[in-house]
Design a protein around this motif. Structure first.
Motif, PDB file in Angstrom:
ATOM      1  N   LYS A 202       1.199  -3.217  -8.193  1.00  0.00           N
ATOM      2  CA  LYS A 202       0.209  -4.243  -7.853  1.00  0.00           C
ATOM      3  C   LYS A 202       0.722  -5.145  -6.726  1.00  0.00           C
ATOM      4  O   LYS A 202       0.121  -6.181  -6.423  1.00  0.00           O
ATOM      5  CB  LYS A 202      -0.130  -5.074  -9.090  1.00  0.00           C
ATOM      6  N   LYS A 204       1.738  -6.200  -2.766  1.00  0.00           N
ATOM      7  CA  LYS A 204       1.036  -6.117  -1.496  1.00  0.00           C
ATOM      8  C   LYS A 204       1.538  -4.912  -0.692  1.00  0.00           C
ATOM      9  O   LYS A 204       2.667  -4.467  -0.855  1.00  0.00           O
ATOM     10  CB  LYS A 204       1.242  -7.397  -0.692  1.00  0.00           C
ATOM     11  N   GLY A 205       0.667  -4.420   0.199  1.00  0.00           N
ATOM     12  CA  GLY A 205       0.982  -3.241   0.991  1.00  0.00           C
ATOM     13  C   GLY A 205       2.339  -3.268   1.687  1.00  0.00           C
ATOM     14  O   GLY A 205       3.137  -2.325   1.530  1.00  0.00           O
ATOM     15  N   GLU A 207       5.005  -4.922   1.062  1.00  0.00           N
ATOM     16  CA  GLU A 207       6.098  -4.906   0.086  1.00  0.00           C
ATOM     17  C   GLU A 207       6.281  -3.502  -0.495  1.00  0.00           C
ATOM     18  O   GLU A 207       7.407  -3.037  -0.689  1.00  0.00           O
ATOM     19  CB  GLU A 207       5.799  -5.894  -1.043  1.00  0.00           C
ATOM     20  N   GLY A 236      -4.810  -4.454  -6.083  1.00  0.00           N
ATOM     21  CA  GLY A 236      -3.899  -3.908  -5.084  1.00  0.00           C
ATOM     22  C   GLY A 236      -3.575  -2.438  -5.215  1.00  0.00           C
ATOM     23  O   GLY A 236      -2.829  -1.898  -4.400  1.00  0.00           O
TER      24      GLY A 236
END
Length: 299
Positions: A202, A204-205, A207, A236
């Motif tokens: 979940k 962020k992209g 990361e 996400g």
């Protein structure tokens, strides 16, 4: 020794035994609990795994629930269709057509996910997670130490290349692995559905891209490609609605990360891109034609 005393003692014991037997028989009748004769018959049809996958306390609990109408005749995931047919015959009902269910691990990290440390402790996923949150840089990744594998009574799940993998042929959907996984990334899905999102992150992209080469970045291309409204990005990560999924695999071809199973080949990717390009050109031509027609009407 006076033999008459011995005979008297034996006679007294005999009489007492008869009296107690009569009393126990009467008590058994008075305090008897009626048991539906179908319960033991249904119990005989069950495989006796006592895995709890049905949601009841063992096979005895399921047999009682079926007879009482609190569980369907096909409620045993281990016995399958054959077991359901036998129970249906006992109950005098239709077995029904239930889809086979299997476990699926929503992670394909393993060797594709970065390690933040080398763990050398107890080979247990829960124990590893208690040491600085686990050895994986992704906090949602499969730890890969086989806790689920040891929990499975059917030898249906094994750690392969650092990530748990289910053998759908052996899996009975008993949910033992689901309960054992401390990351909660194993789910029960219909076996007929062959398209799966192998990621539970979940984050962020950006990361995700730092810690895993095959993680979902929530770009939404799969959602835009699906014609059946069967996949959406939730918190996400892409999630498939198996009730709507048609196994068309278009979302897998659209995914730029190879997160969705089955991962398409390079040739399939090229064909998909060519198809998208052709569709875009067709839509552009149609829009231009419509605009030209609108101008002609104005004149």
């Amino acid at each position: 020794m006076d033999i008459s005393n011995v005979i008297s003692a034996v006679a007294v014991l005999f009489v007492m035994g008869v009296v107690f037997a009569l009393l126990l028989g009467i008590a058994a009748k008075i305090f008897a609990v009626e048991v539906d004769e179908r319960i033991p018959l249904v119990r005989e049809c069950l495989p006796g795994a006592n895995c709890g996958g049905c949601g009841f306390p063992g096979c005895d609990g399921l047999a009682t629930a079926i007879v009482e109408g609190n569980a369907p005749v096909n409620g045993c995931p281990v016995g399958g269709a054959a077991c359901a047919e036998k129970i249906a015959a006992v109950m005098g009902v239709d077995a029904g057509a239930g889809d086979k269910l299997v476990a699926h691990v929503h992670c394909n990290g393993g060797c594709n996910a970065a390690d933040k440390a080398k763990y050398e402790g107890l080979q247990d996923c829960q124990a590893a997670l208690r040491v600085a949150g686990g050895p994986k840089a992704c906090q949602f990744a499969c730890v890969g130490l086989g806790t689920c594998e040891r929990a499975c009574p059917f030898d249906a799940i094994h750690v392969v290349n650092g990530v748990a993998t289910v053998d759908s042929e052996k899996c009975t959907a008993c949910k033992k692995c689901v309960a054992a996984c401390p990351q909660h990334i194993i789910d029960i899905v219909p076996d007929k559905c062959k398209v799966h999102v192998n990621c539970s992150s979940k984050a962020k992209g950006p990361e995700v891209m730092k810690v895993c080469t095959v993680g979902c970045i929530g770009c939404g291309l799969c959602e835009k490609t699906c014609k059946f409204d069967a996949i959406h990005v939730v918190n996400g990560v892409a999630v498939i609605d198996y009730d709507k999924c048609k196994n068309c695999k278009m979302c897998a071809k659209a995914c730029p990360r190879g997160t969705i199973e089955p991962v398409p080949t390079a040739e399939e990717k090229e064909k998909f891109k060519a198809m998208q390009k052709a569709q875009a050109e067709k839509a552009k031509a149609a829009a231009a034609e419509k605009a030209a027609a609108a101008k002609a009407e104005e004149k």
